[in-house]
Design a protein around this motif. Structure first.
Motif, PDB file in Angstrom:
ATOM      1  N   GLU A   1       3.460  23.794   1.292  1.00  0.00           N
ATOM      2  CA  GLU A   1       4.708  23.615   0.531  1.00  0.00           C
ATOM      3  C   GLU A   1       4.525  22.684  -0.658  1.00  0.00           C
ATOM      4  O   GLU A   1       5.433  22.499  -1.454  1.00  0.00           O
ATOM      5  CB  GLU A   1       5.812  23.070   1.439  1.00  0.00           C
ATOM      6  N   GLY A   2       3.353  22.049  -0.738  1.00  0.00           N
ATOM      7  CA  GLY A   2       3.075  21.165  -1.874  1.00  0.00           C
ATOM      8  C   GLY A   2       3.490  19.721  -1.652  1.00  0.00           C
ATOM      9  O   GLY A   2       3.590  18.954  -2.605  1.00  0.00           O
ATOM     10  N   ASP A   3       3.736  19.344  -0.397  1.00  0.00           N
ATOM     11  CA  ASP A   3       4.084  17.956  -0.108  1.00  0.00           C
ATOM     12  C   ASP A   3       2.849  17.067  -0.222  1.00  0.00           C
ATOM     13  O   ASP A   3       1.721  17.548  -0.224  1.00  0.00           O
ATOM     14  CB  ASP A   3       4.657  17.835   1.312  1.00  0.00           C
ATOM     15  N   LYS A   4       3.076  15.760  -0.301  1.00  0.00           N
ATOM     16  CA  LYS A   4       1.972  14.814  -0.463  1.00  0.00           C
ATOM     17  C   LYS A   4       1.267  14.621   0.885  1.00  0.00           C
ATOM     18  O   LYS A   4       1.760  13.948   1.781  1.00  0.00           O
ATOM     19  CB  LYS A   4       2.500  13.473  -0.957  1.00  0.00           C
ATOM     20  N   VAL A   5       0.112  15.278   0.999  1.00  0.00           N
ATOM     21  CA  VAL A   5      -0.713  15.196   2.202  1.00  0.00           C
ATOM     22  C   VAL A   5      -2.160  15.108   1.745  1.00  0.00           C
ATOM     23  O   VAL A   5      -2.586  15.895   0.907  1.00  0.00           O
ATOM     24  CB  VAL A   5      -0.542  16.458   3.086  1.00  0.00           C
ATOM     25  N   PRO A   6      -2.942  14.152   2.287  1.00  0.00           N
ATOM     26  CA  PRO A   6      -4.343  14.070   1.886  1.00  0.00           C
ATOM     27  C   PRO A   6      -5.096  15.358   2.211  1.00  0.00           C
ATOM     28  O   PRO A   6      -4.728  16.085   3.121  1.00  0.00           O
ATOM     29  CB  PRO A   6      -4.890  12.909   2.714  1.00  0.00           C
ATOM     30  N   LYS A   7      -6.168  15.629   1.464  1.00  0.00           N
ATOM     31  CA  LYS A   7      -6.971  16.831   1.688  1.00  0.00           C
ATOM     32  C   LYS A   7      -7.633  16.791   3.056  1.00  0.00           C
ATOM     33  O   LYS A   7      -7.843  15.726   3.618  1.00  0.00           O
ATOM     34  CB  LYS A   7      -8.044  16.942   0.606  1.00  0.00           C
ATOM     35  N   LYS A   8      -7.975  17.985   3.564  1.00  0.00           N
ATOM     36  CA  LYS A   8      -8.671  18.079   4.849  1.00  0.00           C
ATOM     37  C   LYS A   8     -10.028  17.409   4.733  1.00  0.00           C
ATOM     38  O   LYS A   8     -10.657  17.440   3.682  1.00  0.00           O
ATOM     39  CB  LYS A   8      -8.898  19.545   5.224  1.00  0.00           C
ATOM     40  N   ARG A   9     -10.483  16.823   5.840  1.00  0.00           N
ATOM     41  CA  ARG A   9     -11.809  16.209   5.865  1.00  0.00           C
ATOM     42  C   ARG A   9     -12.857  17.294   5.911  1.00  0.00           C
ATOM     43  O   ARG A   9     -12.713  18.282   6.612  1.00  0.00           O
ATOM     44  CB  ARG A   9     -11.974  15.351   7.121  1.00  0.00           C
ATOM     45  N   LYS A  10     -13.929  17.099   5.169  1.00  0.00           N
ATOM     46  CA  LYS A  10     -15.048  18.045   5.212  1.00  0.00           C
ATOM     47  C   LYS A  10     -15.919  17.689   6.412  1.00  0.00           C
ATOM     48  O   LYS A  10     -16.235  16.521   6.627  1.00  0.00           O
ATOM     49  CB  LYS A  10     -15.892  17.925   3.935  1.00  0.00           C
ATOM     50  N   THR A  11     -16.289  18.682   7.187  1.00  0.00           N
ATOM     51  CA  THR A  11     -17.175  18.433   8.324  1.00  0.00           C
ATOM     52  C   THR A  11     -18.622  18.444   7.841  1.00  0.00           C
ATOM     53  O   THR A  11     -18.966  19.133   6.897  1.00  0.00           O
ATOM     54  CB  THR A  11     -16.996  19.494   9.424  1.00  0.00           C
ATOM     55  N   ALA A  12     -19.437  17.672   8.501  1.00  0.00           N
ATOM     56  CA  ALA A  12     -20.845  17.587   8.119  1.00  0.00           C
ATOM     57  C   ALA A  12     -21.533  18.912   8.436  1.00  0.00           C
ATOM     58  O   ALA A  12     -21.367  19.462   9.528  1.00  0.00           O
ATOM     59  CB  ALA A  12     -21.510  16.446   8.865  1.00  0.00           C
ATOM     60  N   LYS A  13     -22.289  19.409   7.479  1.00  0.00           N
ATOM     61  CA  LYS A  13     -23.009  20.670   7.701  1.00  0.00           C
ATOM     62  C   LYS A  13     -24.244  20.410   8.564  1.00  0.00           C
ATOM     63  O   LYS A  13     -24.934  19.420   8.376  1.00  0.00           O
ATOM     64  CB  LYS A  13     -23.439  21.282   6.363  1.00  0.00           C
ATOM     65  N   LYS A  14     -24.474  21.328   9.506  1.00  0.00           N
ATOM     66  CA  LYS A  14     -25.661  21.198  10.349  1.00  0.00           C
ATOM     67  C   LYS A  14     -26.882  21.650   9.561  1.00  0.00           C
ATOM     68  O   LYS A  14     -26.841  22.650   8.865  1.00  0.00           O
ATOM     69  CB  LYS A  14     -25.510  22.060  11.605  1.00  0.00           C
ATOM     70  N   ARG A  15     -27.956  20.894   9.693  1.00  0.00           N
ATOM     71  CA  ARG A  15     -29.185  21.248   8.985  1.00  0.00           C
ATOM     72  C   ARG A  15     -29.996  22.225   9.813  1.00  0.00           C
ATOM     73  O   ARG A  15     -30.049  22.109  11.044  1.00  0.00           O
ATOM     74  CB  ARG A  15     -30.001  19.998   8.694  1.00  0.00           C
TER      75      ARG A  15
ATOM     76  N   MET B   1       0.834  -1.190   0.000  1.00  0.00           N
ATOM     77  CA  MET B   1       0.000   0.000   0.000  1.00  0.00           C
ATOM     78  C   MET B   1       0.879   1.255   0.000  1.00  0.00           C
ATOM     79  O   MET B   1       1.918   1.294   0.653  1.00  0.00           O
ATOM     80  CB  MET B   1      -0.881  -0.017   1.240  1.00  0.00           C
ATOM     81  N   ALA B   2       0.465   2.243  -0.737  1.00  0.00           N
ATOM     82  CA  ALA B   2       1.248   3.482  -0.858  1.00  0.00           C
ATOM     83  C   ALA B   2       1.198   4.283   0.436  1.00  0.00           C
ATOM     84  O   ALA B   2       0.257   4.180   1.214  1.00  0.00           O
ATOM     85  CB  ALA B   2       0.700   4.316  -2.001  1.00  0.00           C
ATOM     86  N   ARG B   3       2.247   5.084   0.604  1.00  0.00           N
ATOM     87  CA  ARG B   3       2.307   5.972   1.769  1.00  0.00           C
ATOM     88  C   ARG B   3       1.248   7.057   1.674  1.00  0.00           C
ATOM     89  O   ARG B   3       1.065   7.661   0.627  1.00  0.00           O
ATOM     90  CB  ARG B   3       3.673   6.670   1.789  1.00  0.00           C
ATOM     91  N   LYS B   4       0.563   7.319   2.788  1.00  0.00           N
ATOM     92  CA  LYS B   4      -0.477   8.345   2.796  1.00  0.00           C
ATOM     93  C   LYS B   4       0.158   9.737   2.829  1.00  0.00           C
ATOM     94  O   LYS B   4      -0.309  10.653   2.177  1.00  0.00           O
ATOM     95  CB  LYS B   4      -1.356   8.157   4.036  1.00  0.00           C
ATOM     96  N   TYR B   5       1.220   9.882   3.622  1.00  0.00           N
ATOM     97  CA  TYR B   5       1.909  11.159   3.761  1.00  0.00           C
ATOM     98  C   TYR B   5       3.344  11.009   3.264  1.00  0.00           C
ATOM     99  O   TYR B   5       3.948   9.959   3.439  1.00  0.00           O
ATOM    100  CB  TYR B   5       1.951  11.591   5.231  1.00  0.00           C
ATOM    101  N   SER B   6       3.896  12.061   2.681  1.00  0.00           N
ATOM    102  CA  SER B   6       5.281  11.994   2.210  1.00  0.00           C
ATOM    103  C   SER B   6       6.236  12.090   3.398  1.00  0.00           C
ATOM    104  O   SER B   6       5.852  12.481   4.500  1.00  0.00           O
ATOM    105  CB  SER B   6       5.553  13.147   1.239  1.00  0.00           C
ATOM    106  N   LYS B   7       7.492  11.748   3.163  1.00  0.00           N
ATOM    107  CA  LYS B   7       8.499  11.826   4.223  1.00  0.00           C
ATOM    108  C   LYS B   7       8.722  13.271   4.638  1.00  0.00           C
ATOM    109  O   LYS B   7       8.961  13.557   5.801  1.00  0.00           O
ATOM    110  CB  LYS B   7       9.801  11.194   3.758  1.00  0.00           C
ATOM    111  N   LYS B   8       8.625  14.188   3.671  1.00  0.00           N
ATOM    112  CA  LYS B   8       8.781  15.612   3.981  1.00  0.00           C
ATOM    113  C   LYS B   8       7.667  16.089   4.894  1.00  0.00           C
ATOM    114  O   LYS B   8       7.891  16.897   5.789  1.00  0.00           O
ATOM    115  CB  LYS B   8       8.785  16.445   2.696  1.00  0.00           C
TER     116      LYS B   8
END
Length: 68
Positions: free
Chosen positions: A51-65, A1-8
């Motif tokens: 800095e442009g390193d390999k990091v997954p995007k932020k999680r979206k929080t659920a909007k309150k209805r 499995m690929a790394r989720k975060y880069s070493k940087k």
């Protein structure tokens, strides 16, 4: 499995954690000292993201209805 975060990105988080432990890590606008471990990690990841390193995007929080 690929790394989720880069070493940087891991290095950025490590640097933020060391700054937190030394008491020199400050948060964004308010400039308050960061005491929370989770917040230090978040700061390290956001800096890595900027800095442009390999990091997954932020999680979206659920909007309150709206009631009604």
């Amino acid at each position: 499995m690929a790394r989720k975060y880069s070493k940087k990105a891991s290095a950025q988080v490590e640097r933020a954690m060391k700054k937190r432990k030394a008491g020199t890590l400050k948060s964004g606008r308010s400039g308050r000292k960061v005491k929370s471990r989770k917040q230090a990690i978040a700061i390290g990841l956001s800096e890595a993201r900027a800095e442009g390193d390999k990091v997954p995007k932020k999680r979206k929080t659920a909007k309150k209805r709206k009631a009604g």
